[in-house]
Design an enzyme around this catalytic site. Structure first.
Site, PDB file in Angstrom:
ATOM      1  N   CYS A  14       0.818  -1.223   0.000  1.00  0.00           N
ATOM      2  CA  CYS A  14       0.000   0.000   0.000  1.00  0.00           C
ATOM      3  C   CYS A  14       0.851   1.273   0.000  1.00  0.00           C
ATOM      4  O   CYS A  14       0.439   2.308  -0.542  1.00  0.00           O
ATOM      5  CB  CYS A  14      -0.933   0.030   1.203  1.00  0.00           C
ATOM      6  SG  CYS A  14      -1.697  -1.565   1.581  1.00  0.00           S
ATOM      7  N   CYS A  24       1.606   3.764  -3.048  1.00  0.00           N
ATOM      8  CA  CYS A  24       0.644   4.792  -3.499  1.00  0.00           C
ATOM      9  C   CYS A  24       0.220   5.711  -2.357  1.00  0.00           C
ATOM     10  O   CYS A  24       0.032   6.909  -2.554  1.00  0.00           O
ATOM     11  CB  CYS A  24      -0.609   4.139  -4.074  1.00  0.00           C
ATOM     12  SG  CYS A  24      -0.304   3.271  -5.606  1.00  0.00           S
ATOM     13  N   HIS A  25       0.035   5.137  -1.149  1.00  0.00           N
ATOM     14  CA  HIS A  25      -0.556   5.947  -0.076  1.00  0.00           C
ATOM     15  C   HIS A  25       0.505   6.548   0.856  1.00  0.00           C
ATOM     16  O   HIS A  25       0.141   7.317   1.752  1.00  0.00           O
ATOM     17  CB  HIS A  25      -1.538   5.094   0.739  1.00  0.00           C
ATOM     18  CG  HIS A  25      -2.685   4.583  -0.087  1.00  0.00           C
ATOM     19  ND1 HIS A  25      -3.728   5.376  -0.492  1.00  0.00           N
ATOM     20  CD2 HIS A  25      -2.922   3.358  -0.624  1.00  0.00           C
ATOM     21  CE1 HIS A  25      -4.580   4.660  -1.228  1.00  0.00           C
ATOM     22  NE2 HIS A  25      -4.104   3.427  -1.331  1.00  0.00           N
ATOM     23  N   HIS A  58      10.973  10.528 -11.471  1.00  0.00           N
ATOM     24  CA  HIS A  58      11.409   9.138 -11.321  1.00  0.00           C
ATOM     25  C   HIS A  58      12.781   8.922 -11.953  1.00  0.00           C
ATOM     26  O   HIS A  58      13.792   9.118 -11.315  1.00  0.00           O
ATOM     27  CB  HIS A  58      10.349   8.198 -11.898  1.00  0.00           C
ATOM     28  CG  HIS A  58      10.583   6.764 -11.563  1.00  0.00           C
ATOM     29  ND1 HIS A  58      10.413   6.262 -10.308  1.00  0.00           N
ATOM     30  CD2 HIS A  58      10.991   5.720 -12.328  1.00  0.00           C
ATOM     31  CE1 HIS A  58      10.726   4.966 -10.297  1.00  0.00           C
ATOM     32  NE2 HIS A  58      11.073   4.619 -11.509  1.00  0.00           N
ATOM     33  N   HIS A  73       8.472   6.464 -18.975  1.00  0.00           N
ATOM     34  CA  HIS A  73       9.466   5.706 -18.196  1.00  0.00           C
ATOM     35  C   HIS A  73      10.666   5.469 -19.101  1.00  0.00           C
ATOM     36  O   HIS A  73      10.731   4.471 -19.818  1.00  0.00           O
ATOM     37  CB  HIS A  73       8.867   4.383 -17.708  1.00  0.00           C
ATOM     38  CG  HIS A  73       9.709   3.732 -16.653  1.00  0.00           C
ATOM     39  ND1 HIS A  73      10.902   3.109 -16.943  1.00  0.00           N
ATOM     40  CD2 HIS A  73       9.551   3.634 -15.306  1.00  0.00           C
ATOM     41  CE1 HIS A  73      11.425   2.646 -15.810  1.00  0.00           C
ATOM     42  NE2 HIS A  73      10.623   2.957 -14.803  1.00  0.00           N
TER      43      HIS A  73
HETATM   44 FE1  DHE Z   1      13.714   0.592 -10.870  1.00  0.00          FE
HETATM   45  C1  DHE Z   1      16.215   2.609 -12.163  1.00  0.00           C
HETATM   46  C2  DHE Z   1      12.869   3.037  -8.678  1.00  0.00           C
HETATM   47  C3  DHE Z   1      10.961  -1.231  -9.945  1.00  0.00           C
HETATM   48  C4  DHE Z   1      14.778  -2.003 -12.800  1.00  0.00           C
HETATM   49  N1  DHE Z   1      14.398   2.472 -10.507  1.00  0.00           N
HETATM   50  C5  DHE Z   1      15.428   3.127 -11.158  1.00  0.00           C
HETATM   51  C6  DHE Z   1      15.568   4.448 -10.606  1.00  0.00           C
HETATM   52  C7  DHE Z   1      14.629   4.566  -9.607  1.00  0.00           C
HETATM   53  C8  DHE Z   1      13.903   3.332  -9.545  1.00  0.00           C
HETATM   54  C9  DHE Z   1      14.387   5.764  -8.711  1.00  0.00           C
HETATM   55  C10 DHE Z   1      16.585   5.495 -11.048  1.00  0.00           C
HETATM   56  C11 DHE Z   1      17.876   5.331 -10.334  1.00  0.00           C
HETATM   57  C12 DHE Z   1      18.916   6.340 -10.781  1.00  0.00           C
HETATM   58  O1  DHE Z   1      19.039   6.590 -11.992  1.00  0.00           O
HETATM   59  O2  DHE Z   1      19.612   6.892  -9.913  1.00  0.00           O
HETATM   60  N2  DHE Z   1      12.150   0.877  -9.568  1.00  0.00           N
HETATM   61  C13 DHE Z   1      11.999   1.946  -8.769  1.00  0.00           C
HETATM   62  C14 DHE Z   1      10.792   1.810  -7.989  1.00  0.00           C
HETATM   63  O3  DHE Z   1      10.389   2.585  -7.073  1.00  0.00           O
HETATM   64  C15 DHE Z   1      10.031   0.666  -8.517  1.00  0.00           C
HETATM   65  C16 DHE Z   1       8.887   1.195  -9.361  1.00  0.00           C
HETATM   66  C17 DHE Z   1       9.374  -0.241  -7.495  1.00  0.00           C
HETATM   67  C18 DHE Z   1      10.236  -0.731  -6.361  1.00  0.00           C
HETATM   68  O4  DHE Z   1       9.656  -1.124  -5.321  1.00  0.00           O
HETATM   69  O5  DHE Z   1      11.448  -0.741  -6.475  1.00  0.00           O
HETATM   70  C19 DHE Z   1      11.117   0.015  -9.390  1.00  0.00           C
HETATM   71  N3  DHE Z   1      12.989  -1.288 -11.304  1.00  0.00           N
HETATM   72  C20 DHE Z   1      11.864  -1.833 -10.821  1.00  0.00           C
HETATM   73  C21 DHE Z   1      11.658  -3.184 -11.306  1.00  0.00           C
HETATM   74  O6  DHE Z   1      10.706  -3.957 -11.014  1.00  0.00           O
HETATM   75  C22 DHE Z   1      12.752  -3.455 -12.287  1.00  0.00           C
HETATM   76  C23 DHE Z   1      12.151  -3.573 -13.681  1.00  0.00           C
HETATM   77  C24 DHE Z   1      13.500  -4.763 -12.028  1.00  0.00           C
HETATM   78  C25 DHE Z   1      14.387  -4.744 -10.800  1.00  0.00           C
HETATM   79  O7  DHE Z   1      15.566  -5.028 -10.949  1.00  0.00           O
HETATM   80  O8  DHE Z   1      13.885  -4.496  -9.715  1.00  0.00           O
HETATM   81  C26 DHE Z   1      13.587  -2.191 -12.131  1.00  0.00           C
HETATM   82  N4  DHE Z   1      15.218   0.356 -12.224  1.00  0.00           N
HETATM   83  C27 DHE Z   1      15.494  -0.805 -12.878  1.00  0.00           C
HETATM   84  C28 DHE Z   1      16.668  -0.616 -13.715  1.00  0.00           C
HETATM   85  C29 DHE Z   1      17.068   0.723 -13.549  1.00  0.00           C
HETATM   86  C30 DHE Z   1      16.146   1.311 -12.594  1.00  0.00           C
HETATM   87  C31 DHE Z   1      17.287  -1.680 -14.618  1.00  0.00           C
HETATM   88  C32 DHE Z   1      18.257   1.431 -14.202  1.00  0.00           C
HETATM   89  C33 DHE Z   1      17.992   1.665 -15.638  1.00  0.00           C
HETATM   90  C34 DHE Z   1      19.120   2.342 -16.355  1.00  0.00           C
HETATM   91  O9  DHE Z   1      19.328   2.006 -17.529  1.00  0.00           O
HETATM   92  O10 DHE Z   1      19.780   3.208 -15.767  1.00  0.00           O
END
Ligand code: DHE
Length: 574
Positions: free
Chosen positions: A74, A77-78, A354, A397
């Site tokens: 939760c 979102c909340h 983000h 995204h």
């Molecule tokens: Fe990420 C980058 C947050 C879920 C894979 N992710 C980021 C960044 C943030 C973030 C703030 C940027 C960092 C930076 O540049 O300093 N991600 C979040 C979340 O809050 C979210 C939505 C849910 C959570 O609870 O974490 C989330 N992210 C995921 C996934 O489910 C992904 C697909 C698979 C995983 O590994 O968890 C995922 N996030 C990634 C990847 C990047 C990323 C591969 C970096 C991408 C790049 O090319 O720089």
């Protein structure tokens, strides 16, 4: 269950939600699947705040179970403190006036505004729904802070700088290594870009998230969702962790200083909880300065108690970190040239910042305010907002985005979208193409919604768009490729790469995620991300022919997601 339970039950459930069927699109869209989960906060034992006379009966054990469910499902979102973010606030003045029955029905059936139907979907049992309805009537617990004492206690300087090698002690071609997130193993794999061999697998933090590389290319920094940072020295005979620290309870971002004269000097990590960032020594990870991001929302000028730190990048034009604060919609330019007299430029941008990346000149930083369908543009040379672009798609995204030289519009930066198939191309050349700057110049349409990452390389003529969160299994296992030369057409077509099929995985429904180029830019790697107990893979595609070049499989490749090529990551090439 509800013995001794006196409640201000004031509202009957809205008949709209009293349907057994799961309403289409409520809670099952890609955007809803991709909501922050405070998994490590969920593990923390929290005390029941002082109960009021008419609070429901709840045991400490039940309260902890409910807090875990709340933080994991939760809070995204909340808000951790229930003050609201993209979802409505759930403070007790509101929940108590709505009452137990209303809450129970709301949790069971969801709402057309996007609240998932936790009960009818079977995600929560009837008992859990009852527990959550009672929990929401009680004051929220505040998870613990994480200040300097906690950080220092967690800090481990495994190999001090004086005991490290003075030159590279291995034969690895460092700039073409890939650091690969092994999400559910809590590990990263270091893979040689030339031989496709796994060089080493490191234990890291829980559900490890991203990797970043120091400006020199020597140090690799990895951050887990639990806020654990590992610093790995790639010069050692066998690359190893030389320092580690925990920076908070929930974290997602890490970066290192890149401005001339400050290469490898500082590292910075941002946390979701507590809402803060910490500047650390770039050679040891010693925590030096913690800055809270609590404060006013940029437009309403109302206090927000938990503005999470999303992406952080390092400026190439000034000694500054660019820190994107989600809930307040502010971008902070943190000047690290004198951290005792810290100067922070606070830019009003847009809420729910983000992820993002630089344009091809590295002067402008473009970041998605994803729940606002906008991209904010920062001029990192002048230190101000250059533009705020409505992308025309739902939930942009970009990852770090993709820079191409458009045959008609000149230099553009592209983002795909989580909510639909739109790909937006934004002009990034205010001097050469002033009419197009910070405007969407073209929309492309890909395979569908559920895209997370878009990628190209300066030497490539292709744009690759993934769709890992698309509900259709075939689409989520494929990638759409646009040819830059075709962008002169009104609606350019794309080629579909069946990456999942190429991986030849028999079991499960793997999703194909995040393309990353090698240093040379002649091949792109995709993760074929299966569940933890099933086979996953990395598929390497030849950028010229768009044919499969190699499938990397290894039993250690558990849930690979992000991949970070050392050169492209340190030099911001994408
Ligand atoms: Fe990420 C980058 C947050 C879920 C894979 N992710 C980021 C960044 C943030 C973030 C703030 C940027 C960092 C930076 O540049 O300093 N991600 C979040 C979340 O809050 C979210 C939505 C849910 C959570 O609870 O974490 C989330 N992210 C995921 C996934 O489910 C992904 C697909 C698979 C995983 O590994 O968890 C995922 N996030 C990634 C990847 C990047 C990323 C591969 C970096 C991408 C790049 O090319 O720089």
């Amino acid at each position: 269950m509800l013995a001794g339970f006196v409640l201000p039950v004031t509202m009957a459930a809205n008949a709209l939600y009293a349907q057994e069927e799961k309403p289409a699109g409520h809670g099952d869209s890609p955007a809803n699947e991709y909501v922050f989960s405070a998994t490590t906060l969920g593990q923390i034992e929290v005390e029941i705040p002082g109960l009021k006379p008419d609070d429901p009966v709840i045991t400490q054990e039940e309260f902890n179970q409910a807090a875990t469910i709340y933080f994991e499902r939760c809070a995204g979102c909340h808000g951790v403190l229930r003050k609201g973010a993209t979802g409505k606030p759930l403070t007790t003045d509101i929940t108590r006036s709505n009452g137990y029955d209303y809450l129970k029905d709301f949790i069971t059936y969801g709402s057309p505004a996007g609240m998932p139907n936790w009960g009818t979907s079977g995600e929560l049992s009837e008992d859990q729904v009852d527990l959550m309805a009672r929990y929401l009537l009680i004051e929220p617990p505040a998870p613990p802070e994480f200040g300097m004492a906690d950080m220092r206690a967690s800090w481990d300087l495994v190999v001090p700088p004086e005991d490290r090698p003075t030159k590279q002690m291995n034969d690895l071609k460092l700039d073409n290594l890939f650091s690969v997130t092994l999400r559910d193993a809590g590990q990263v794999a270091l893979i040689d870009g030339a031989t496709y061999e796994i060089v080493r697998v490191f234990d890291t933090g829980y559900a490890v998230h991203i990797s970043r590389i120091s400006a020199s290319g020597r140090y690799l920094f990895v951050i887990g969702r639990d806020g654990k940072v590992n610093m790995i020295d790639l010069w050692m005979e066998e690359p190893s962790t030389v320092a580690e620290i925990k920076v908070g309870s929930e974290a997602r971002s890490i970066e290192t200083s890149k401005f001339e004269g400050f290469e490898d000097t500082y590292a910075i990590a941002g946390s979701y909880w507590p809402p803060q960032y910490v500047i650390m020594d770039g050679a040891t990870l010693e925590p030096l300065k913690i800055v809270s991001t609590r404060g006013m929302i940029y437009d309403e000028q109302e206090y927000h108690p938990e503005p999470r730190v999303a992406s952080i990048v390092a400026s190439h034009f000034r000694p500054e970190f660019i820190v994107n604060v989600k809930e307040t919609g502010k971008i902070q330019l943190v000047d690290y040239s004198d951290i005792r007299n810290l100067k922070v430029t606070e830019i009003e941008a847009e809420r729910f910042l983000h992820d993002g990346g630089f344009d091809s000149t590295k002067r402008y930083f473009l970041v998605a305010a994803n729940a606002r369908n906008k991209v904010a543009v920062i001029d990192t040379k002048e230190g101000k907002l250059a533009g705020l672009v409505e992308t025309g798609g739902l939930t942009p995204h970009p990852g770090r985005g993709a820079n191409i030289d458009h045959p008609v519009y000149g230099p553009v930066w592209a983002t795909s979208h989580l909510g639909d198939e739109t790909i937006s191309l934004i002009g990034t050349d205010p001097e050469g193409h002033p009419d197009n700057a910070w405007k969407v110049v073209q929309h492309l349409y890909g395979l569908g919604g559920g895209s997370l990452f878009i990628k190209t390389h300066p030497t490539s003529n292709h744009i690759y768009v993934d769709t890992p969160l698309n509900p259709d299994a075939e689409i989520s296992a494929s990638v759409a490729v646009f040819n830059v030369s075709d962008l002169t057409q009104e609606e350019p077509e794309y080629t579909v790469l069946p990456i999942g099929e190429w991986a030849g995985i028999a079991e499960g429904q793997p999703r194909v995620v995040q393309g990353e180029f090698n240093e040379e830019g002649n091949e792109i790697w995709f993760s074929v991300w299966n569940s933890k107990d099933r086979e996953s893979a990395i598929v390497v595609v030849d950028d010229k022919t768009l044919e499969m070049k190699k499938v990397i499989k290894d039993e250690r490749l558990i849930t690979p997601t992000g991949k970070f090529n050392v050169y492209n990551t340190r030099a911001d090439v994408y």
